[in-house]
Design a protein around this motif. Structure first.
Motif, PDB file in Angstrom:
ATOM      1  N   UNK A   1       0.985  -1.251  -0.015  1.00 24.00           N
ATOM      2  CA  UNK A   1      -0.171  -0.002   0.003  1.00 24.00           C
ATOM      3  C   UNK A   1       1.005   1.417   0.196  1.00 24.00           C
ATOM      4  N   UNK A   2       1.876   1.233   0.846  1.00 23.98           N
ATOM      5  CA  UNK A   2       2.697   2.301   0.802  1.00 23.98           C
ATOM      6  C   UNK A   2       3.571   2.532  -0.721  1.00 23.98           C
ATOM      7  N   UNK A   3       3.890   1.410  -1.194  1.00 21.30           N
ATOM      8  CA  UNK A   3       4.648   1.641  -2.409  1.00 21.30           C
ATOM      9  C   UNK A   3       3.484   2.253  -3.519  1.00 21.30           C
ATOM     10  N   UNK A   4       2.265   1.581  -3.479  1.00 23.40           N
ATOM     11  CA  UNK A   4       1.390   2.185  -4.510  1.00 23.40           C
ATOM     12  C   UNK A   4       0.848   3.760  -4.126  1.00 23.40           C
ATOM     13  N   UNK A   5       0.990   4.091  -2.884  1.00 20.02           N
ATOM     14  CA  UNK A   5       0.534   5.502  -2.729  1.00 20.02           C
ATOM     15  C   UNK A   5       2.097   6.390  -3.251  1.00 20.02           C
TER      16      UNK A   5
ATOM     17  N   UNK B   1       4.082   5.621  -5.541  1.00 18.97           N
ATOM     18  CA  UNK B   1       4.084   5.802  -7.211  1.00 18.97           C
ATOM     19  C   UNK B   1       2.746   6.749  -7.305  1.00 18.97           C
ATOM     20  N   UNK B   2       1.611   6.526  -6.900  1.00 13.03           N
ATOM     21  CA  UNK B   2       0.726   7.543  -7.265  1.00 13.03           C
ATOM     22  C   UNK B   2       1.130   8.842  -7.168  1.00 13.03           C
ATOM     23  N   UNK B   3       1.769   9.274  -5.695  1.00 13.17           N
ATOM     24  CA  UNK B   3       2.173  10.742  -5.727  1.00 13.17           C
ATOM     25  C   UNK B   3       3.242  11.326  -6.596  1.00 13.17           C
ATOM     26  N   UNK B   4       4.054  10.152  -7.211  1.00 20.18           N
ATOM     27  CA  UNK B   4       5.136  10.683  -8.100  1.00 20.18           C
ATOM     28  C   UNK B   4       4.365  10.914  -9.442  1.00 20.18           C
ATOM     29  N   UNK B   5       3.298  10.058  -9.871  1.00 21.05           N
ATOM     30  CA  UNK B   5       2.692  10.545 -11.053  1.00 21.05           C
ATOM     31  C   UNK B   5       1.681  11.653 -11.093  1.00 21.05           C
ATOM     32  N   UNK B   6       1.207  12.050  -9.963  1.00 21.50           N
ATOM     33  CA  UNK B   6       0.681  13.258  -9.668  1.00 21.50           C
ATOM     34  C   UNK B   6       1.470  14.437  -9.882  1.00 21.50           C
ATOM     35  N   UNK B   7       2.585  14.401  -9.262  1.00 21.57           N
ATOM     36  CA  UNK B   7       3.622  15.402  -9.256  1.00 21.57           C
ATOM     37  C   UNK B   7       4.166  15.638 -10.740  1.00 21.57           C
TER      38      UNK B   7
END
Length: 90
Positions: free
Chosen positions: A60-64, A66-72
């Motif tokens: 879950x931490x890894x997924x979060x 990755x999602x934050x990096x994509x958003x950034x």
């Protein structure tokens, strides 16, 4: 005890139960990562449960992340200023 999930750090399926008289712990046979120790005479079931929960939390931490990096990255792409070039050099 349920089937042990792969190690949350190296991904290998070499997790092993180590028991002693007053407890148990799960250790990865490859990278030597250790799950939370359980100090109970029959702690093997609880040790396995904690090992498997830690795997899910790690995913879950890894997924979060990755999602934050994509958003950034999408925010930088749509910015239109020199932010990307500044961040590339730092």
């Amino acid at each position: 005890m349920d089937k042990l999930l792969p190690c949350p750090f190296c991904g290998k399926k070499e997790a092993q139960l180590h028991q002693w008289y007053f407890g148990a712990v799960i250790l990865c046979g490859k990278c030597k990562a250790q799950g939370p120790p359980v100090y109970e005479p029959l702690g093997d079931i609880e040790a396995g449960t904690l090992w498997n929960k830690r795997r899910l939390k790690h995913e879950a931490i890894i997924k979060q992340t990755v999602n934050q990096r994509r958003l950034f990255a999408s925010l930088l792409a749509s910015c239109g200023c020199h932010c990307q070039s500044i961040l590339m050099y730092k």
